[in-house]
Design a protein around this motif. Structure first.
Motif, short mmCIF file in Angstrom:
data_model
loop_
_atom_site.label_atom_id
_atom_site.label_comp_id
_atom_site.label_asym_id
_atom_site.label_seq_id
_atom_site.Cartn_x
_atom_site.Cartn_y
_atom_site.Cartn_z
N VAL A 25 -37.06 38.64 -7.44
CA VAL A 25 -37.59 39.79 -6.72
C VAL A 25 -36.92 41.07 -7.21
O VAL A 25 -35.69 41.17 -7.22
CB VAL A 25 -37.38 39.62 -5.20
CG1 VAL A 25 -37.79 40.88 -4.45
CG2 VAL A 25 -38.17 38.42 -4.70
N ILE A 26 -37.74 42.03 -7.61
CA ILE A 26 -37.26 43.34 -8.04
C ILE A 26 -37.20 44.26 -6.82
O ILE A 26 -36.23 44.96 -6.60
CB ILE A 26 -38.15 43.90 -9.15
CG1 ILE A 26 -38.10 42.96 -10.36
CG2 ILE A 26 -37.73 45.32 -9.52
CD1 ILE A 26 -39.20 43.17 -11.38
N THR A 27 -38.26 44.24 -6.03
CA THR A 27 -38.29 44.97 -4.76
C THR A 27 -39.25 44.24 -3.83
O THR A 27 -40.18 43.58 -4.30
CB THR A 27 -38.71 46.45 -4.94
OG1 THR A 27 -38.56 47.13 -3.71
CG2 THR A 27 -40.14 46.57 -5.41
N ASN A 28 -39.01 44.37 -2.51
CA ASN A 28 -39.86 43.69 -1.54
C ASN A 28 -39.86 44.48 -0.23
O ASN A 28 -39.44 44.00 0.81
CB ASN A 28 -39.39 42.25 -1.32
CG ASN A 28 -40.41 41.40 -0.58
OD1 ASN A 28 -41.55 41.82 -0.36
ND2 ASN A 28 -40.01 40.21 -0.20
N GLU A 29 -40.35 45.73 -0.30
CA GLU A 29 -40.44 46.58 0.89
C GLU A 29 -41.46 45.99 1.86
O GLU A 29 -42.59 45.69 1.46
CB GLU A 29 -40.84 48.00 0.51
CG GLU A 29 -39.83 48.75 -0.31
CD GLU A 29 -38.56 49.06 0.45
OE1 GLU A 29 -38.63 49.30 1.67
OE2 GLU A 29 -37.49 49.05 -0.18
N GLY A 30 -41.09 45.79 3.09
CA GLY A 30 -41.98 45.21 4.09
C GLY A 30 -41.92 43.70 4.15
O GLY A 30 -42.53 43.08 5.01
N ASN A 31 -41.19 43.07 3.21
CA ASN A 31 -40.97 41.62 3.17
C ASN A 31 -42.24 40.79 3.18
O ASN A 31 -42.27 39.70 3.73
CB ASN A 31 -40.05 41.20 4.33
CG ASN A 31 -38.67 41.79 4.18
OD1 ASN A 31 -38.09 41.76 3.09
ND2 ASN A 31 -38.16 42.36 5.25
N GLY A 32 -43.30 41.29 2.53
CA GLY A 32 -44.54 40.53 2.48
C GLY A 32 -44.58 39.47 1.40
O GLY A 32 -45.34 38.51 1.49
N TYR A 33 -43.74 39.62 0.37
CA TYR A 33 -43.76 38.66 -0.74
C TYR A 33 -42.74 37.55 -0.51
O TYR A 33 -41.58 37.82 -0.17
CB TYR A 33 -43.46 39.36 -2.08
CG TYR A 33 -43.45 38.38 -3.23
CD1 TYR A 33 -44.63 37.82 -3.67
CD2 TYR A 33 -42.27 37.98 -3.81
CE1 TYR A 33 -44.63 36.88 -4.70
CE2 TYR A 33 -42.25 37.05 -4.83
CZ TYR A 33 -43.43 36.50 -5.27
OH TYR A 33 -43.43 35.57 -6.26
N ASN A 34 -43.16 36.30 -0.72
CA ASN A 34 -42.29 35.15 -0.56
C ASN A 34 -41.94 34.60 -1.94
O ASN A 34 -42.81 34.00 -2.61
CB ASN A 34 -42.98 34.07 0.28
CG ASN A 34 -42.09 32.88 0.54
OD1 ASN A 34 -41.22 32.54 -0.26
ND2 ASN A 34 -42.32 32.23 1.67
N GLY A 38 -44.50 32.29 -4.06
CA GLY A 38 -45.27 33.17 -4.94
C GLY A 38 -46.41 33.87 -4.23
O GLY A 38 -47.26 34.49 -4.86
N ILE A 39 -46.44 33.80 -2.90
CA ILE A 39 -47.56 34.34 -2.12
C ILE A 39 -47.13 35.61 -1.38
O ILE A 39 -46.09 35.64 -0.74
CB ILE A 39 -48.09 33.29 -1.14
CG1 ILE A 39 -48.66 32.09 -1.91
CG2 ILE A 39 -49.14 33.89 -0.21
CD1 ILE A 39 -49.04 30.91 -1.05
N PHE A 40 -47.99 36.64 -1.47
CA PHE A 40 -47.83 37.85 -0.68
C PHE A 40 -48.70 37.71 0.56
O PHE A 40 -49.89 37.42 0.45
CB PHE A 40 -48.26 39.08 -1.48
CG PHE A 40 -48.32 40.33 -0.64
CD1 PHE A 40 -47.18 41.03 -0.31
CD2 PHE A 40 -49.54 40.80 -0.16
CE1 PHE A 40 -47.23 42.17 0.48
CE2 PHE A 40 -49.61 41.94 0.61
CZ PHE A 40 -48.46 42.63 0.94
N THR A 41 -48.11 37.91 1.73
CA THR A 41 -48.83 37.91 3.00
C THR A 41 -48.76 39.32 3.56
O THR A 41 -47.66 39.83 3.82
CB THR A 41 -48.24 36.89 3.98
OG1 THR A 41 -48.24 35.59 3.37
CG2 THR A 41 -49.04 36.85 5.27
#
Length: 131
Positions: A25-34, A38-41
């Motif tokens: 993970v480079i960035t994950n603002e809002g924590n939607g990416y797992n 490999g899935i963004f919710t």
């Protein structure tokens, strides 16, 4: 704010099925990416931009799709070949999607095998542009 960027952590000459997982993970603002799946919710509904770049592994080809809830939205491909020097091709594509809270977006293999990573080259990113 919602946005993420992630990359694969190593190259693979044999990946040939399912979801491509980007564990670095480079960035994950809002924590939607797992990074485990490999899935963004989507944590909120709105208009999003999603981008994938896949780098082909030596002398192989790879097609991948950006998926929304199991439906292919766009496809890209990369093909590498051998000449006097090995040539590695990049397959970039992006899509703008209107999605609802809880919708899922991921990268899925369509055809071919393998991907290359020399630093963060094979990547998946997405960000919210309008709620």
């Amino acid at each position: 704010m919602v946005g993420f960027s992630a990359s694969v952590s190593s190259s693979s000459s044999s990946w040939n099925s399912g979801t491509l997982v980007f564990p670095t993970v480079i960035t994950n603002e809002g924590n939607g990416y797992n990074p485990s799946t490999g899935i963004f919710t989507a944590p909120v509904g709105g208009t999003y931009v999603f981008f994938v770049n896949v780098q082909s592994y030596e002398r192989q080809y790879i097609y991948v799709d950006i998926m929304l809830n199991g439906s292919t939205k766009v496809r890209t491909m990369a093909y590498s070949y051998s000449s006097s020097l090995d040539y590695y091709d990049a397959g970039p594509n992006l899509v703008v999607l209107s999605i609802q809270k809880g919708d899922r977006v991921w990268i899925k293999r369509y055809s071919g095998s393998g991907y290359y990573n020399d630093g963060p080259m094979t990547t998946f990113s997405g960000f919210l542009i309008h709620m």
